[in-house]
Write a protein that holds these residues in place. Structure first.
Motif, PDB file in Angstrom:
ATOM      1  N   GLU A  17       0.837  -1.202   0.000  1.00 17.94           N
ATOM      2  CA  GLU A  17       0.000   0.000   0.000  1.00 17.94           C
ATOM      3  C   GLU A  17       0.874   1.256   0.000  1.00 17.94           C
ATOM      4  O   GLU A  17       0.595   2.229  -0.705  1.00 17.94           O
TER       5      GLU A  17
ATOM      6  N   THR B 151      -2.536   5.068  -1.888  1.00 16.57           N
ATOM      7  CA  THR B 151      -3.867   4.607  -1.500  1.00 16.57           C
ATOM      8  C   THR B 151      -4.786   4.334  -2.690  1.00 16.57           C
ATOM      9  O   THR B 151      -5.454   3.300  -2.760  1.00 16.57           O
ATOM     10  N   THR B 152      -4.827   5.259  -3.661  1.00 12.07           N
ATOM     11  CA  THR B 152      -5.755   5.115  -4.789  1.00 12.07           C
ATOM     12  C   THR B 152      -5.450   3.879  -5.621  1.00 12.07           C
ATOM     13  O   THR B 152      -6.340   3.055  -5.890  1.00 12.07           O
TER      14      THR B 152
ATOM     15  N   LYS C 249      -6.046   0.484  -3.728  1.00  9.83           N
ATOM     16  CA  LYS C 249      -7.444   0.049  -3.658  1.00  9.83           C
ATOM     17  C   LYS C 249      -7.896  -0.543  -4.984  1.00  9.83           C
ATOM     18  O   LYS C 249      -8.621  -1.550  -5.015  1.00  9.83           O
ATOM     19  N   ASP C 250      -7.455   0.047  -6.096  1.00  4.87           N
ATOM     20  CA  ASP C 250      -7.778  -0.540  -7.396  1.00  4.87           C
ATOM     21  C   ASP C 250      -7.134  -1.909  -7.536  1.00  4.87           C
ATOM     22  O   ASP C 250      -7.734  -2.846  -8.074  1.00  4.87           O
TER      23      ASP C 250
ATOM     24  N   LEU D 155      -6.365  -4.096  -5.155  1.00  2.00           N
ATOM     25  CA  LEU D 155      -7.068  -5.105  -4.372  1.00  2.00           C
ATOM     26  C   LEU D 155      -8.473  -5.365  -4.911  1.00  2.00           C
ATOM     27  O   LEU D 155      -8.949  -6.497  -4.893  1.00  2.00           O
ATOM     28  N   ALA D 156      -9.118  -4.303  -5.393  1.00  2.00           N
ATOM     29  CA  ALA D 156     -10.483  -4.456  -5.917  1.00  2.00           C
ATOM     30  C   ALA D 156     -10.510  -5.383  -7.122  1.00  2.00           C
ATOM     31  O   ALA D 156     -11.551  -5.980  -7.427  1.00  2.00           O
TER      32      ALA D 156
ATOM     33  N   SER E  55     -13.467  -8.046  -8.790  1.00  2.00           N
ATOM     34  CA  SER E  55     -14.083  -7.490  -9.983  1.00  2.00           C
ATOM     35  C   SER E  55     -14.838  -8.553 -10.785  1.00  2.00           C
ATOM     36  O   SER E  55     -14.309  -9.639 -11.044  1.00  2.00           O
TER      37      SER E  55
ATOM     38  N   TYR F 253      -7.849  -8.282   2.247  1.00  2.00           N
ATOM     39  CA  TYR F 253      -7.991  -7.334   1.132  1.00  2.00           C
ATOM     40  C   TYR F 253      -9.230  -6.466   1.340  1.00  2.00           C
ATOM     41  O   TYR F 253      -9.187  -5.245   1.151  1.00  2.00           O
ATOM     42  N   ALA F 254     -10.335  -7.103   1.699  1.00  2.00           N
ATOM     43  CA  ALA F 254     -11.593  -6.365   1.877  1.00  2.00           C
ATOM     44  C   ALA F 254     -11.470  -5.322   2.982  1.00  2.00           C
ATOM     45  O   ALA F 254     -11.960  -4.192   2.848  1.00  2.00           O
TER      46      ALA F 254
ATOM     47  N   ILE G 144      -9.418  -2.346   1.783  1.00  2.00           N
ATOM     48  CA  ILE G 144     -10.143  -1.519   0.821  1.00  2.00           C
ATOM     49  C   ILE G 144     -11.124  -0.596   1.529  1.00  2.00           C
ATOM     50  O   ILE G 144     -11.275   0.572   1.180  1.00  2.00           O
ATOM     51  N   THR G 145     -11.792  -1.121   2.550  1.00  2.00           N
ATOM     52  CA  THR G 145     -12.929  -0.401   3.141  1.00  2.00           C
ATOM     53  C   THR G 145     -12.590   0.448   4.361  1.00  2.00           C
ATOM     54  O   THR G 145     -13.288   1.426   4.631  1.00  2.00           O
TER      55      THR G 145
END
Length: 204
Positions: A104, A109-110, A113-114, A116-117, A121, A170-171, A174-175
């Motif tokens: 990270e 940060t931006t 998050k992408d 991990l997302a 997906s 990961y979740a 992200i959150t």
């Protein structure tokens, strides 16, 4: 005619172009995130024609997949070095968290998050077989060693424990905002809960 072992000039140029595009795309993703990133800005920064991007990366998600492949190899190497020290299970899980937090920090940060997302997906290109994911392999192998040592019950399904631990982590990352006072106690509780789940009733 190229000498044996030497990369042909055309292939070398292709690789260099791909690297420029990858670097430019990652920079654009850091600034705007993958969804808002503009291919026009990426190709302009890389100094190539618009269609060249899609020759190397059919979609923007393919850029993240390439980044994922490289970063997973890096993280797996870190974890493997640590696991060679034969840590106990709590230390092993804590090291996995540390390695992800270091990622990270590297990505920002931006982009993180992408990154991990991508695992969640629904539009991600077809998923590779799990053994092609070095981090999963490293964690599964460490849980297998823990099981062989008797640290976790013999009947434990180490593959699913490894995948559930990583996806849950990961979740959370992200959150939950990147604020130490908010994130640290939640992650600590998560690791403790995951550990108790692996140990089973006798280890709780």
């Amino acid at each position: 005619m190229p000498t044996e072992g030497k990369v042909p000039a055309r292939e070398l140029k292709r690789r260099q172009t791909r690297e420029r595009l990858l670097g430019a795309a990652i920079s654009e993703f850091r600034r705007k995130g993958m969804v808002a990133a503009e291919v026009g800005e990426i190709v302009s920064a890389a100094g190539v024609a618009h269609g060249t991007f899609f020759f190397h990366f059919p979609t923007k998600e393919h850029v993240l997949i390439e980044l994922e492949r490289r970063e997973e190899e890096r993280m797996a190497e870190e974890l493997t070095r640590f696991f060679k020290k034969s840590p106990d299970l709590p230390s092993a899980l804590t090291e996995i968290v540390r390695v992800l937090l270091a990622l990270e920090h590297r990505l920002g940060t931006t982009l993180f998050k992408d990154f991990l997302a991508l695992h969640f997906s629904t539009t991600r290109p077809p998923q590779e077989e799990w053994r092609q994911h070095p981090v999963i392999v490293a964690v599964v192998e460490e849980l297998e060693r823990a099981r062989d040592r008797g640290d976790i019950p013999a009947g434990t399904d180490v593959f699913y424990n490894a995948v559930f631990f990583l996806l849950g982590l990961y979740a959370l990352l992200i959150t939950i905002p990147d604020i130490a006072s908010v994130r640290e106690p939640v992650i600590e509780k998560y690791v403790t809960t995951a550990l108790h789940g692996m140990l089973g009733p006798s280890g709780s």
